[in-house]
Structure formats: structure tokens, C-alpha cells
Enzyme design. Structure first.
Site, PDB file in Angstrom:
ATOM      1  N   PRO A  75       0.643  -1.367   0.120  1.00 50.98           N
ATOM      2  CA  PRO A  75      -0.162  -0.045   0.011  1.00 50.98           C
ATOM      3  C   PRO A  75       1.034   1.452  -0.007  1.00 50.98           C
ATOM      4  O   PRO A  75       0.246   2.335   0.168  1.00 50.98           O
ATOM      5  CB  PRO A  75      -0.895  -0.383   1.340  1.00 50.98           C
ATOM      6  CG  PRO A  75       0.141  -0.945   2.198  1.00 50.98           C
ATOM      7  CD  PRO A  75       0.898  -1.720   1.284  1.00 50.98           C
ATOM      8  N   CYS A  76       2.220   1.271  -0.274  1.00 58.26           N
ATOM      9  CA  CYS A  76       2.696   2.513  -0.096  1.00 58.26           C
ATOM     10  C   CYS A  76       2.611   3.487  -1.033  1.00 58.26           C
ATOM     11  O   CYS A  76       2.843   4.767  -0.795  1.00 58.26           O
ATOM     12  CB  CYS A  76       4.362   2.074  -0.055  1.00 58.26           C
ATOM     13  SG  CYS A  76       4.888   1.402  -1.873  1.00 58.26           S
ATOM     14  N   ARG A  77       1.971   3.190  -2.144  1.00 56.38           N
ATOM     15  CA  ARG A  77       1.571   4.254  -3.281  1.00 56.38           C
ATOM     16  C   ARG A  77       0.098   4.571  -3.295  1.00 56.38           C
ATOM     17  O   ARG A  77      -0.435   5.481  -3.925  1.00 56.38           O
ATOM     18  CB  ARG A  77       1.940   3.707  -4.570  1.00 56.38           C
ATOM     19  CG  ARG A  77       3.378   3.189  -4.559  1.00 56.38           C
ATOM     20  CD  ARG A  77       4.259   4.315  -5.062  1.00 56.38           C
ATOM     21  NE  ARG A  77       5.643   4.151  -5.094  1.00 56.38           N
ATOM     22  CZ  ARG A  77       6.796   4.953  -5.731  1.00 56.38           C
ATOM     23  NH1 ARG A  77       6.403   6.126  -6.099  1.00 56.38           N
ATOM     24  NH2 ARG A  77       7.935   4.433  -5.894  1.00 56.38           N
TER      25      ARG A  77
END
Length: 316
Positions: free
Chosen positions: A265-267
């Protein structure tokens, strides 16, 4: 080597998430992140308009206090996957575009790339279609969650994410499934004497990631005989530029058992922020209850052959 690196990262992020305070103040429009209450509201909206999705409680020992006990995560089952990603290679030569190829996560890929002007138009049309609800039908109410954690803080800084065709709100290459003769059966799908295509299926989960303050997608696959796919078999159904980088095998936050495939989910927040800005520039406004509808659109680039996106078939 990559799997070892992913395991170390996963452990570190698990510890960081445990100590991260729960976001309590809405920052959706400013940063693209959401609170647990907003996640529940967006989940209620998805379940209402797409009944294939439902809320799940999960394991009693893994309940998160910042979410309602009966709404820990979302699930949809037996989603078809008719092709392997390699079967799309001839199309990807013309359509695929790597975004931020040199970033530490291995880059993101837009599997259905179109010109910038077409991208903006598509987003606006798609969001407009999905927000044409009756003015008398209010958005789902935000359900307060019981939690005594610390005050909220800013989400972790995200790396710059260039706006691209990956933000398409409508997948222009949706596949039609038909009866075919055994000779016409695609590679990787078993066809019997009846000519009906047997195919892989996936169960998809959406959880709330407290560290990144966004939704997170999880996947587990089954073959034509309903037997669980191996890790390597599942990687055949993920964009090869994302496999073992953006998509990794990690422990599910709400279920016991072996690791599951997950889209990191980092982006997510940065992509959502770009979409919010694009819609605003076109004179529209994207409500937070639409978050999961849009989320399911842009993660399609990572798993292009898994046919889970039924949202375009609903008029709201």
C-alpha cells in the site's frame, strides 16, 4: 534474495504499524489517506452497490479495536482469472508503460496506458457515472470506532508518483467470456468435451492498513479443481513488473495460516490524491465514500487478468 528482503521489510512494517497511532482526523482530500471510520463508510458503500463483496469478522484473536468487530475486512470469493499474464504480452508491447522504473519498489506499471488527455477524460467520466446517485440518497454514515490509541499524526511521506494512464477509472480492455471449443481454449485453462472453459479463481480481501492509513488488497488463488495455487502459480497472474516487488507474500492481519499475496500500500494514498486533484480540476468532487470503488480501479494494473472489477456494471 528478494523474498528475504520482503520478509524483513514485512516484519519491520508490522512493528511500525503496531506502534502507529490511529488516524482520527480526516485528511482524505489533502493527502489521500483515510481514517478507519472512513474505511468502514467506503466499505458499506461498496457492499451496497456491489453485493459480491461482504464484511467479515475474521479471527477473534486478531480483532482490531479501531474497527467494528463485524467489519474488520471485506471479501469477495471465486473471482475468475481466465488467462495468465504472459498471454497478454503481445498486447502489453503496445499498451504497457513502466512508471518510475528506478524506484526502490521496482516501479509501477500501467497495463492499459492511454494518452494524458484521454486519461483525464476517462477518470472524469468514470467518477461522474459512479457519483450519479439521487440527491435524496445520502452517503453511508461514518461508523465511529471504539479506540483509545494516541492522537493521529501525519501519514508517512510518499515518494513522488507521476500522474499516468494507470489512473483510468474504466478498464477499456474488459474481456468477454464465451463458450469455446477445446481447440480455442486459452493456455492455462482446461476445457472439457463440453467446450466450457475451466479457470482459476481468486478470493480477494481488502483490509485497512493502520501504518499507511489506506486500504490494502490481499489475494489467494485456486486452480481449476479448486485446489490452492502455489506461490509461483499465483505470481503467473500478477504483472511481472510487480511480482515479488509491489506484490509480496505476507501475513494476513485478520486471519491465521500461511502468508497471502498482497499489493503493497505504499503508493495508494499518492495515487488517490492525484485522482482527487484531477476530478477537482474538472469541476467535480470525489467523496470519501467512493474510495474503495476507485481503489479497485487503479490496482487492476497490478493484477490485470483477475476479473474482479464489477463496479462499472452498476449505475448509482
Amino acid at each position: 534474495m528478494q523474498n528475504m528482503i520482503n520478509a524483513v521489510k514485512g516484519t519491520a512494517l508490522g512493528v511500525a504499524e503496531y506502534f502507529s497511532p490511529v488516524l482520527k482526523e480526516s485528511k482524505f482530500k489533502e493527502t489521500g489517506v483515510i481514517t478507519p471510520e472512513e474505511f468502514v463508510a467506503a466499505g458499506d458503500h461498496l457492499v451496497h452497490h456491489c453485493p459480491t463483496w461482504q464484511w467479515i469478522k475474521g479471527d477473534e484473536n486478531r480483532l482490531k479495536g479501531y474497527l467494528p468487530p463485524d467489519k474488520q475486512f471485506l471479501i469477495t470469493r471465486s473471482v475468475p482469472c481466465y488467462k495468465r499474464v504472459k498471454q497478454m504480452d503481445t498486447h502489453q508491447e503496445d499498451q504497457e508503460k513502466v512508471i518510475e522504473e528506478d524506484d526502490q519498489d521496482g516501479g509501477w506499471v500501467d497495463t492499459h496506458h492511454f494518452s494524458p488527455s484521454e486519461t483525464v477524460t476517462t477518470i472524469q467520466e468514470g467518477v461522474a457515472e459512479m457519483t450519479m446517485e439521487s440527491k435524496d440518497s445520502p452517503a453511508p454514515a461514518v461508523v465511529p470506532a471504539n479506540d483509545d490509541d494516541d492522537d493521529d499524526e501525519e501519514a508517512e511521506d510518499m515518494e513522488a508518483f507521476e500522474q499516468s494512464g494507470m489512473l483510468d477509472a474504466v478498464d477499456k480492455s474488459a474481456m468477454l467470456v464465451e463458450q469455446k471449443s477445446p481447440e480455442a481454449t486459452p493456455e492455462g485453462a482446461a476445457g472439457g468435451e463440453s467446450g466450457i472453459i475451466q479457470t482459476r479463481t481468486y478470493d480477494l480481501h481488502i483490509s485497512y492498513d493502520k501504518f499507511y492509513q489506506t486500504p490494502r488488497l490481499w489475494l489467494t488463488g485456486y486452480d481449476e479443481n479448486k485446489k490452492p495455487l502455489t506461490v509461483e502459480q499465483m505470481y503467473e497472474d500478477f504483472s511481472q513488473d510487480h511480482a515479488k516487488k509491489t506484490v509480496t507474500m505476507e501475513t494476513h492481519p485478520h486471519l491465521p495460516g500461511p502468508p497471502m499475496a498482497s499489493v503493497h500500500p505504499c503508493r495508494h494514498a499518492e495515487v488517490m490524491k492525484k485522482i482527487i486533484q484531477t476530478v477537482a480540476e474538472g469541476g467535480g468532487e470525489l467523496g470519501v465514500h467512493m474510495y474503495l470503488m476507485i481503489f479497485l480501479k487503479f490496482v487492476q494494473a497490478v493484477i490485470p487478468t483477475i476479473e474482479y472489477d464489477y463496479t462499472r456494471h452498476f449505475t448509482m
